[in-house]
Design a protein around this motif. Sequence first.
Motif, PDB file in Angstrom:
ATOM      1  N   PHE A  85     -11.359   0.306  -1.442  1.00  0.00           N
ATOM      2  CA  PHE A  85     -11.658  -0.861  -1.979  1.00  0.00           C
ATOM      3  C   PHE A  85     -13.163  -1.118  -2.378  1.00  0.00           C
ATOM      4  O   PHE A  85     -13.659  -0.886  -1.420  1.00  0.00           O
ATOM      5  CB  PHE A  85     -10.970  -2.156  -1.598  1.00  0.00           C
ATOM      6  CG  PHE A  85      -9.332  -1.770  -1.515  1.00  0.00           C
ATOM      7  CD1 PHE A  85      -8.594  -2.007  -2.738  1.00  0.00           C
ATOM      8  CD2 PHE A  85      -8.957  -1.943  -0.705  1.00  0.00           C
ATOM      9  CE1 PHE A  85      -7.396  -1.990  -2.616  1.00  0.00           C
ATOM     10  CE2 PHE A  85      -7.151  -1.843  -0.474  1.00  0.00           C
ATOM     11  CZ  PHE A  85      -6.287  -1.765  -1.576  1.00  0.00           C
TER      12      PHE A  85
ATOM     13  N   VAL B 269     -12.655  -7.533  -3.206  1.00  0.00           N
ATOM     14  CA  VAL B 269     -11.429  -8.152  -2.856  1.00  0.00           C
ATOM     15  C   VAL B 269     -11.451  -9.633  -3.488  1.00  0.00           C
ATOM     16  O   VAL B 269     -12.590 -10.130  -3.633  1.00  0.00           O
ATOM     17  CB  VAL B 269     -11.375  -8.249  -1.496  1.00  0.00           C
ATOM     18  CG1 VAL B 269     -10.351  -9.183  -0.852  1.00  0.00           C
ATOM     19  CG2 VAL B 269     -11.516  -7.183  -0.673  1.00  0.00           C
TER      20      VAL B 269
ATOM     21  N   LEU C 191      -8.434  -5.140  -4.504  1.00  0.00           N
ATOM     22  CA  LEU C 191      -7.455  -5.762  -3.582  1.00  0.00           C
ATOM     23  C   LEU C 191      -7.650  -6.999  -4.118  1.00  0.00           C
ATOM     24  O   LEU C 191      -8.619  -7.996  -3.963  1.00  0.00           O
ATOM     25  CB  LEU C 191      -7.719  -5.566  -2.225  1.00  0.00           C
ATOM     26  CG  LEU C 191      -6.785  -6.238  -1.156  1.00  0.00           C
ATOM     27  CD1 LEU C 191      -5.275  -5.766  -1.549  1.00  0.00           C
ATOM     28  CD2 LEU C 191      -7.227  -6.431   0.266  1.00  0.00           C
TER      29      LEU C 191
ATOM     30  N   LEU D 296       0.681  -1.287  -0.080  1.00  0.00           N
ATOM     31  CA  LEU D 296      -0.139   0.149   0.055  1.00  0.00           C
ATOM     32  C   LEU D 296       0.784   1.319   0.040  1.00  0.00           C
ATOM     33  O   LEU D 296       0.224   2.281  -0.386  1.00  0.00           O
ATOM     34  CB  LEU D 296      -1.050  -0.047   1.136  1.00  0.00           C
ATOM     35  CG  LEU D 296      -2.177  -1.044   1.186  1.00  0.00           C
ATOM     36  CD1 LEU D 296      -2.952  -0.721   2.286  1.00  0.00           C
ATOM     37  CD2 LEU D 296      -2.894  -1.019  -0.100  1.00  0.00           C
TER      38      LEU D 296
END
Length: 199
Positions: free
Chosen positions: A98, A101, A74, A64
Amino acid sequence: MMKKNINTIISTAVPLTVENVDTDQIIPARFLKGTTREGFGKNLFRDWRYKDDDDQKPRADFVLNNPAFSGRILVAAKNFGCGSSREHAAWALKDYGFDVVVSSFFADIFSNNALNNFLLPVLVSDSFLKLIFELIQNNPSEKLEVNLEKQIIRISSTGGEESFEINTYKKACLINGYDDIDYLLSLRNEIEEFEKARV
């Protein structure tokens, strides 16, 4: 205000190659004092991002903190979101920016918390996850397309894709930006007609 609805997302991605990431690593327990969903993003992966709690020394080796990687997706290694059931983990990921994921395995409680907070967990095969990691690490500008309506994740440059599963009810909620109450309200006319038919 938190963006709710999700349909098609095309974005670069952040690769997190660490396996067995638990919720205490996603958002450490000392930052759980807030009662609203806002503000948790600044402490996402806090102990991995910084050497201290004063934000003075970011760890250069954590993804990050690498300016080459960014985006709304992500990509996480296997067994993401294990550990405690804290909903704050989903809050932190969503608040950071985000919307999706991607992993080859999610802890069940984390997956449910994510869906309840308009964060889409996309489950892919180990081989597809490995391919995504390789492509992103070789080219940080590589984009992924996540189509919730069609339940497909696609690699933009190669066209390689996989389908993913999602609960029908949660899919409808994400596409329309509904929480549980919103969903019930959306059915008001049908509920009223049903009640009239029973009188």
